[in-house]
Design an enzyme around this catalytic site. Structure first.
Site, PDB file in Angstrom:
ATOM      1  N   ASN A 128       0.884  -1.135  -0.013  1.00 16.90           N
ATOM      2  CA  ASN A 128      -0.103  -0.223   0.137  1.00 16.90           C
ATOM      3  C   ASN A 128       0.795   1.219  -0.042  1.00 16.90           C
ATOM      4  O   ASN A 128       1.562   1.553   1.012  1.00 16.90           O
ATOM      5  CB  ASN A 128      -1.044  -0.076   1.235  1.00 16.90           C
ATOM      6  CG  ASN A 128      -1.569   1.144   1.134  1.00 16.90           C
ATOM      7  OD1 ASN A 128      -1.854   1.982   0.290  1.00 16.90           O
ATOM      8  ND2 ASN A 128      -2.537   1.406   2.577  1.00 16.90           N
ATOM      9  N   LYS A 143      -0.115   4.362  -0.355  1.00 13.83           N
ATOM     10  CA  LYS A 143      -0.755   5.414   0.534  1.00 13.83           C
ATOM     11  C   LYS A 143      -0.412   6.668  -0.554  1.00 13.83           C
ATOM     12  O   LYS A 143      -0.807   6.547  -1.582  1.00 13.83           O
ATOM     13  CB  LYS A 143      -0.136   5.427   1.952  1.00 13.83           C
ATOM     14  CG  LYS A 143      -0.237   4.089   2.624  1.00 13.83           C
ATOM     15  CD  LYS A 143      -0.120   4.346   4.077  1.00 13.83           C
ATOM     16  CE  LYS A 143      -0.225   2.972   4.832  1.00 13.83           C
ATOM     17  NZ  LYS A 143       0.003   2.987   6.439  1.00 13.83           N
ATOM     18  N   HIS A 159      -9.538   1.324   4.746  1.00 16.98           N
ATOM     19  CA  HIS A 159      -8.155   1.523   5.577  1.00 16.98           C
ATOM     20  C   HIS A 159      -8.442   2.506   6.816  1.00 16.98           C
ATOM     21  O   HIS A 159      -9.220   3.513   6.702  1.00 16.98           O
ATOM     22  CB  HIS A 159      -7.116   2.047   4.511  1.00 16.98           C
ATOM     23  CG  HIS A 159      -5.750   1.967   5.084  1.00 16.98           C
ATOM     24  ND1 HIS A 159      -5.521   2.795   6.144  1.00 16.98           N
ATOM     25  CD2 HIS A 159      -4.846   1.068   5.011  1.00 16.98           C
ATOM     26  CE1 HIS A 159      -4.112   2.792   6.461  1.00 16.98           C
ATOM     27  NE2 HIS A 159      -3.631   1.348   5.801  1.00 16.98           N
ATOM     28  N   GLU A 199      -6.706   4.690   7.883  1.00 20.18           N
ATOM     29  CA  GLU A 199      -6.483   6.327   7.739  1.00 20.18           C
ATOM     30  C   GLU A 199      -7.619   6.986   7.148  1.00 20.18           C
ATOM     31  O   GLU A 199      -7.755   7.807   7.298  1.00 20.18           O
ATOM     32  CB  GLU A 199      -5.165   6.451   6.753  1.00 20.18           C
ATOM     33  CG  GLU A 199      -3.797   5.833   7.823  1.00 20.18           C
ATOM     34  CD  GLU A 199      -2.954   5.477   6.906  1.00 20.18           C
ATOM     35  OE1 GLU A 199      -2.787   5.615   5.473  1.00 20.18           O
ATOM     36  OE2 GLU A 199      -1.823   4.866   7.516  1.00 20.18           O
ATOM     37  N   GLU A 254      -5.373  -4.887  10.620  1.00 19.63           N
ATOM     38  CA  GLU A 254      -4.434  -3.944  10.594  1.00 19.63           C
ATOM     39  C   GLU A 254      -4.626  -3.196  11.916  1.00 19.63           C
ATOM     40  O   GLU A 254      -5.626  -2.215  11.869  1.00 19.63           O
ATOM     41  CB  GLU A 254      -4.297  -2.990   9.536  1.00 19.63           C
ATOM     42  CG  GLU A 254      -4.081  -3.550   8.027  1.00 19.63           C
ATOM     43  CD  GLU A 254      -3.407  -2.467   7.145  1.00 19.63           C
ATOM     44  OE1 GLU A 254      -2.386  -2.747   6.767  1.00 19.63           O
ATOM     45  OE2 GLU A 254      -3.960  -1.294   7.039  1.00 19.63           O
ATOM     46  N   GLY A 267       2.719   2.176  10.631  1.00 20.31           N
ATOM     47  CA  GLY A 267       3.619   3.217  10.786  1.00 20.31           C
ATOM     48  C   GLY A 267       4.301   3.425  12.190  1.00 20.31           C
ATOM     49  O   GLY A 267       4.966   4.273  12.110  1.00 20.31           O
ATOM     50  N   SER A 286       3.458  -2.264  10.222  1.00 18.56           N
ATOM     51  CA  SER A 286       4.842  -2.639  10.511  1.00 18.56           C
ATOM     52  C   SER A 286       5.372  -3.912  10.043  1.00 18.56           C
ATOM     53  O   SER A 286       6.453  -4.393  10.639  1.00 18.56           O
ATOM     54  CB  SER A 286       5.321  -1.978  11.731  1.00 18.56           C
ATOM     55  OG  SER A 286       4.805  -0.819  12.169  1.00 18.56           O
TER      56      SER A 286
HETATM   57  P1  13P Z   1       2.922   0.423   7.564  1.00 10.76           P
HETATM   58  O1  13P Z   1       3.486  -1.055   7.102  1.00 10.76           O
HETATM   59  O2  13P Z   1       3.814   1.530   7.296  1.00 10.76           O
HETATM   60  O3  13P Z   1       2.856   0.454   8.857  1.00 10.76           O
HETATM   61  O4  13P Z   1       1.535   0.381   7.026  1.00 10.76           O
HETATM   62  C1  13P Z   1       0.665  -0.510   7.136  1.00 10.76           C
HETATM   63  C2  13P Z   1      -0.605  -0.188   6.548  1.00 10.76           C
HETATM   64  O5  13P Z   1      -1.229   0.786   6.845  1.00 10.76           O
HETATM   65  C3  13P Z   1      -0.734  -0.841   5.213  1.00 10.76           C
HETATM   66  O6  13P Z   1      -2.146  -0.615   4.882  1.00 10.76           O
END
Ligand code: 13P
Length: 256
Positions: free
Chosen positions: A14, A16, A102, A104, A174, A180, A219
């Site tokens: 992803n 983002k 997601h 976010e 997740e 992150g 992560s």
């Molecule tokens: P990270 O791998 O940067 O923690 O992000 C995970 C994520 O949100 C994937 O959609």
């Protein structure tokens, strides 16, 4: 819940908010030099890219077996929804899949379980594979509310999906506290939550629970991927930060 070793691993990156078309083209060119030929790959691989890079990425990855996913879509085909993009628009760009819900989008942009209950079946009906994201915050986990949160998100997100289409949805667990942060879930934590998600699908259909793929995200890095992916119910990974480097993304695909 017995785990079915026939489920094919799935690793999605992803991006983002990353990836101009120039960056995306260079990334795809490099990634294809690092992945095994499609016939020799042991996992499904996807990249989830910004709308503006979809056409470039779909072209660069055509015939490579790497799927192309968008990161959101609206449930309607068209209408007065300024700033939104629909399934037919994604299909026209040869997009295969779409990330929905997601954390976010939920936390920063007001995405709701109600909207997701329409988006997931809309994606399936259009021929896009939905990647439905679920997960609890740290305070919900600490308060013992993880299962309640996951139950709500999974049940509502899948509410209007027919039982015989449930296994066509990919679910990504997740935990928000792991996204992150570098604070990856332990393999036991990932296994526990993902087997719970699978059992929720099993409340609808045992066959779907055996077949549905549930990924872990949060992560994931080349050095922790193998032990998480080795858990019996963990069918793959949704990778954020580490997917922005083709080398580390390819290493995680290798771990699957
Ligand atoms: P990270 O791998 O940067 O923690 O992000 C995970 C994520 O949100 C994937 O959609």
């Amino acid at each position: 819940m017995p785990s079915d070793t026939a489920r094919r691993p799935y690793v999605a990156g992803n991006w983002k908010l990353w990836g101009t078309r120039a960056q995306a083209a260079a990334y795809c060119e490099r990634l294809l030099t690092l992945l095994p030929e499609p016939a020799r790959r042991d996992a499904d691989v996807a990249v989830c890219v910004p709308f503006t890079a979809l056409e470039t990425v779909a072209g660069a990855l055509a015939g490579s077996g790497v799927a192309v996913a968008a990161q959101n879509m609206h449930q309607a085909d068209n209408g007065a929804f300024t700033g939104e993009v629909s399934a037919p628009m994604l299909l026209e760009l040869d997009v295969d899949a779409v990330v929905l819900g997601h954390s976010e989008r939920r936390q920063l942009f007001g995405e709701t379980d109600r909207a997701l209950s329409e988006k997931v079946p809309a994606a399936l009906a259009a021929g896009l594979q939905p990647i439905l994201c679920v997960g609890e915050t740290e305070s919900e986990r600490d308060a013992g509310d993880m299962q309640r949160k996951l139950r709500h998100q999974v049940q509502e997100g899948l509410e209007d999906v027919a039982d015989d289409r449930l296994a066509d949805v990919v679910i990504a667990y997740e935990p928000i506290w792991a996204i992150g942060t570098g604070k990856v879930a332990t393999p036991d934590q990932a296994q526990e939550a993902i087997s719970f998600v699978r059992a929720l699908v099993g409340d609808r259909s045992t066959a779907a629970a055996d077949a549905v793929r549930v990924l872990y995200g949060g992560s994931v890095k080349p050095d922790n991927a193998a032990e998480i992916l080795a858990q019996p119910d963990v069918d793959g990974a949704l990778v954020g930060g580490a997917s922005l480097d083709p080398e580390s993304f390819a290493a995680i695909v290798g771990a699957a």
